[in-house]
Motif scaffolding. Sequence first.
Motif: not given
Length: 232
Positions: A11-31
Amino acid sequence: MNDILSDRTSGSIEIVRKSLSFLELLILYNRLEEAQSFLTRLRDTFPSMAVVINLYRELHSSMDLASIRQFEQKLDVSKSVVHASAIFDNPSIASVMTFSNSSMIEWTLKHSHDNVERVVCIESLPGGEGEILCERLCSNKLDARLIEDNEVETELNEIDCVLIGCDAFCEDMLINKIGTNKLVDTAQKKGKPVYCLASEIKRLPADELRKLPVKDIFERVNYSDNTLRVIW
């Protein structure tokens, strides 16, 4: 990243939750450039999902951890689950039919466990994601079983209501997986109520929703109080 962008069963909420986790990793690595690119691809891949649209609006100009945390709070649908669970305050509703794979349906049925006697999950081809929902409900000790799409008309005789989710909605239209219109029409002919379980973050202005591109496995569903009720 590709697993998220190719996901056609969550579902869309589950997709966005996965996306937020991925974005958080990218931000932490300054990407940050890669994070912005992913966010744009996410929007373009799921153009009819209101949660994705709202995520893009809030993060594309402020890609930082604070913004991610703030958006995560908006994904808290506990109030919507409580509202939806009120369906089962009606003693005449104990057996339900579900369509596709919706987090809102899953959480509502878990919350209403003691009042739900039986769940019939439509396989929902071509993705077949109804099987995923059925397995999750069974793992939470709900009496759920899977049926094929061509068994819907017969099985409707044995259930009390139909539960669907949505990717976006306004006061008279929603967007959901292809097959929703047929299901709503069949349920109406059988005299079975249809409830769309949504949340505030999936609500869009009517003029905006009507302009959204609908592609792949999605379709628009026009509705009124006579055909279905959206609970959010």
